[in-house]
Design a protein around this motif. Structure first.
Motif, short mmCIF file in Angstrom:
data_model
loop_
_atom_site.label_atom_id
_atom_site.label_comp_id
_atom_site.label_asym_id
_atom_site.label_seq_id
_atom_site.Cartn_x
_atom_site.Cartn_y
_atom_site.Cartn_z
N LEU A 89 0.83 -1.21 0.00
CA LEU A 89 0.00 0.00 0.00
C LEU A 89 0.86 1.26 0.00
N ALA A 90 2.00 1.21 0.69
CA ALA A 90 2.91 2.37 0.66
C ALA A 90 3.40 2.62 -0.76
N ASN A 91 3.67 1.53 -1.49
CA ASN A 91 4.15 1.67 -2.86
C ASN A 91 3.04 2.11 -3.82
N ARG A 92 1.81 2.13 -3.37
CA ARG A 92 0.75 2.71 -4.18
C ARG A 92 0.58 4.20 -3.88
N VAL A 93 0.85 4.56 -2.65
CA VAL A 93 0.68 5.96 -2.26
C VAL A 93 1.80 6.83 -2.81
N PHE A 94 3.05 6.37 -2.72
CA PHE A 94 4.19 7.20 -3.12
C PHE A 94 4.13 7.64 -4.58
N PRO A 95 3.89 6.76 -5.55
CA PRO A 95 3.84 7.25 -6.95
C PRO A 95 2.65 8.16 -7.21
N VAL A 96 1.54 7.92 -6.51
CA VAL A 96 0.36 8.79 -6.68
C VAL A 96 0.68 10.21 -6.23
N VAL A 97 1.27 10.34 -5.04
CA VAL A 97 1.62 11.67 -4.52
C VAL A 97 2.69 12.32 -5.39
N SER A 98 3.66 11.54 -5.85
CA SER A 98 4.73 12.08 -6.68
C SER A 98 4.18 12.66 -7.98
N LEU A 99 3.28 11.94 -8.64
CA LEU A 99 2.75 12.41 -9.92
C LEU A 99 1.88 13.66 -9.73
N ILE A 100 1.09 13.70 -8.68
CA ILE A 100 0.25 14.88 -8.43
C ILE A 100 1.11 16.09 -8.13
N MET A 101 2.14 15.93 -7.31
CA MET A 101 2.99 17.07 -6.96
C MET A 101 3.82 17.53 -8.15
N LEU A 102 4.23 16.61 -9.01
CA LEU A 102 4.93 17.02 -10.23
C LEU A 102 4.01 17.84 -11.13
N SER A 103 2.77 17.43 -11.26
CA SER A 103 1.83 18.20 -12.08
C SER A 103 1.52 19.55 -11.45
N LEU A 104 1.56 19.62 -10.10
CA LEU A 104 1.33 20.90 -9.42
C LEU A 104 2.47 21.88 -9.67
N CYS A 105 3.63 21.39 -10.08
CA CYS A 105 4.74 22.29 -10.43
C CYS A 105 4.46 23.04 -11.73
N TYR A 106 3.71 22.44 -12.64
CA TYR A 106 3.49 23.04 -13.96
C TYR A 106 2.09 23.60 -14.14
N LEU A 107 1.18 23.25 -13.24
CA LEU A 107 -0.16 23.80 -13.34
C LEU A 107 -0.22 25.31 -13.15
N PRO A 108 0.52 25.92 -12.20
CA PRO A 108 0.44 27.38 -12.07
C PRO A 108 0.95 28.12 -13.29
N GLY A 109 1.96 27.58 -13.99
CA GLY A 109 2.44 28.23 -15.21
C GLY A 109 1.39 28.22 -16.31
N VAL A 110 0.63 27.13 -16.40
CA VAL A 110 -0.45 27.05 -17.39
C VAL A 110 -1.56 28.03 -17.03
N ILE A 111 -1.91 28.09 -15.75
CA ILE A 111 -2.95 29.04 -15.31
C ILE A 111 -2.52 30.48 -15.59
N ALA A 112 -1.24 30.78 -15.32
CA ALA A 112 -0.73 32.13 -15.58
C ALA A 112 -0.79 32.47 -17.06
N ALA A 113 -0.51 31.50 -17.92
CA ALA A 113 -0.56 31.76 -19.37
C ALA A 113 -1.99 32.08 -19.81
N PHE A 114 -2.97 31.31 -19.36
CA PHE A 114 -4.35 31.58 -19.74
C PHE A 114 -4.85 32.89 -19.13
N LEU A 115 -4.34 33.23 -17.94
CA LEU A 115 -4.72 34.50 -17.33
C LEU A 115 -4.18 35.68 -18.13
N GLN A 116 -2.97 35.55 -18.64
CA GLN A 116 -2.42 36.60 -19.49
C GLN A 116 -3.18 36.71 -20.81
#
Length: 480
Positions: free
Chosen positions: A254-281
């Motif tokens: 179960l730990a090995n299911r949680v770690f990749p899930v959190v990793s992928l979400i946090m990686l996408s959170l690194c690039y989501l604000p840049g996309v939001i900023a582009a559409f806001l501009q």
């Protein structure tokens, strides 16, 4: 006659040639003398660095003959004698020992007092240490500086530690004197204004990972949510519905299911604000309007989000590598092999499954390799060696490629399981399906931005072009 002339010339030249040596000696500048109160770790380290930088150092101590070891080449005197001999005095003592300084007011009058003290916690005293020191000795020029450095940083030099020295004072001349010393030691001085900023400087060393607080909260929140989510779906469901106790799977499976899930979400959170900023501009038609505070704060912590995501990816890789040696896995393989041998059965090789699993592993390896590249280039020692274009290419272009590989890796893991009702335990989707929502949204939005018509408009806006407002044009015409 020629002999007499040569001898007379030698007599005239000789004094001039001999006088060159004492002239050079007299021209050598005298080393400046600096005073340090306190012979603790910080005081000794500071004195050592000052001596290495060409200063003379004198220590002021209550016990000049038994104060403990000091750097070689430094003098030790009483507080009064040491303060009288130097124009700049570093106070490497705690605030609770400041009272004796009032008796030295005649010797400290007009001197520059550098307060390097810190407190054990915030708001311990009603006023900053430097402000209290200035009130205690009004005739001196108090400068708050060097308190954000450690004794280790002073011993090893600015190349292996923080290069910045924050400073504040009411006297510009006093700040200039301390800034010259800090610069000669190899540090960069940041002037924070008057002495009223001393409270802020004294709070700096008490801050515990201020830039990591939001990313850590996100990581802890996501980990907690998905951990309980998979425990309920797997362990609790198996016990309630089938009467099986599989709680032993919590530690690894179960730990090995949680770690990749959190990793992928946090990686996408690194690039989501840049996309939001582009559409806001694009929506605003200008780049000269500030982003909302929440978006600014989000964009400023992207590096920390990415490093935490890389940490969870590391855990996922390590947990995956130990799967073949687990007792549960070895038991299941042995039981399956014995069962098929007894029943004289053989498994049919499935080419589709082989393609899917190999592609799944390949995408994971490529994604993790790029993950490591992003983490390495975020280190200051590496990023300082890259140009802005190189750094942007790795963190942006290769960053989105990393997100794509990791997302595709998760899709291959799920394959067609989302079509099978048995995977929706208690009508809830598996955790990996939930984690695909955010990265999929980021990738789709990024593909929309890459469309030629959208990309051209965004580039024009970021180059300074602004979309005019018809209402503003009508108002301008009326005014003219």
């Amino acid at each position: 006659m020629s002999t007499d002339r040569l001898s007379s010339m030698s007599k005239e030249v000789k004094p001039e040639s001999v006088s060159l040596c004492p002239l050079g000696t007299a021209a050598a500048p005298e080393q400046e003398l600096l005073c340090i109160f306190g012979t603790g770790d910080f005081g000794r380290s500071l004195g050592q660095r000052l001596l290495q930088s060409g200063y003379r150092v004198v220590y002021g101590s209550r016990r000049p003959h038994s104060c403990g070891p000091v750097p070689q080449g430094a003098q030790v005197m009483s507080h009064a004698a040491a303060a009288q001999s130097a124009s700049v005095v570093f106070l490497c003592i705690h605030r609770e020992h400041y009272d004796f300084l009032a008796t030295l007011e005649p010797q400290l009058k007009g001197k520059v007092l550098v307060d390097v003290s810190n407190n054990l916690k915030k708001n311990l005293y009603p006023e900053a240490n430097a402000e209290y020191l200035q009130r205690l000795i009004p005739g001196a020029h108090v400068v708050k500086a060097f308190n954000t450095l450690s004794a280790w940083a002073l011993q090893h030099g600015p190349s292996d530690s923080n290069r910045q020295v924050y400073m504040c004072a009411n006297s510009a001349a006093a700040k200039q004197a301390v800034a010259e010393v800090a610069t000669k030691l190899g540090f960069t001085v940041l002037d924070r204004g008057s002495l009223t900023a001393a409270r802020e400087l004294e709070d700096f060393p008490l801050q515990l990972f201020p830039e990591w607080r939001l990313p850590l909260r996100v990581a802890i929140g996501l980990t907690t949510f998905f951990f309980f989510y998979v425990v309920i779906r797997d362990v609790v469901y198996a016990y309630v519905d089938q009467g099986k106790d599989i709680s032993f799977r919590i530690m690894v499976s179960l730990a090995n299911r949680v770690f990749p899930v959190v990793s992928l979400i946090m990686l996408s959170l690194c690039y989501l604000p840049g996309v939001i900023a582009a559409f806001l501009q694009l929506y605003r038609g200008t780049k000269f309007r500030r982003f909302p505070d929440w978006l600014d704060r989000w964009m400023l912590c992207r590096k920390q989000l990415g490093l935490l995501a890389l940490g969870f990816a590391f855990l996922h890789v390590l947990y995956t590598l130990i799967i073949p040696i687990r007792y549960y896995v070895r038991f299941k393989i042995a039981a399956s092999t014995i069962s098929k041998a007894k029943e004289n059965q053989t498994s049919v090789f499935d080419t589709t499954t082989a393609w899917r699993t190999d592609s799944y592993y390949s995408m994971g390896i490529l994604g993790f390799g790029l993950y490591l590249l992003l983490g390495i280039t975020s280190l200051p020692s590496v990023s300082n060696a890259l140009s802005w274009r190189e750094f942007s290419f790795i963190q942006s272009k290769l960053g989105y490629l990393t997100l794509f590989f990791c997302t595709f890796h998760t899709y291959l893991y799920g394959w067609d399981k989302f079509l099978r009702p048995s995977y929706y335990k208690w009508y809830t989707p598996p955790a990996y399906m939930l984690c695909l929502v955010v990265p999929t949204v980021v990738i789709v939005l990024k593909l929309l931005i890459l469309l030629p018509c959208v990309d051209r408009s965004l580039i024009r806006i970021r180059h300074g072009w602004e979309r005019t407002n018809p209402e503003d044009d009508s108002k301008k015409s009326l005014l003219t």
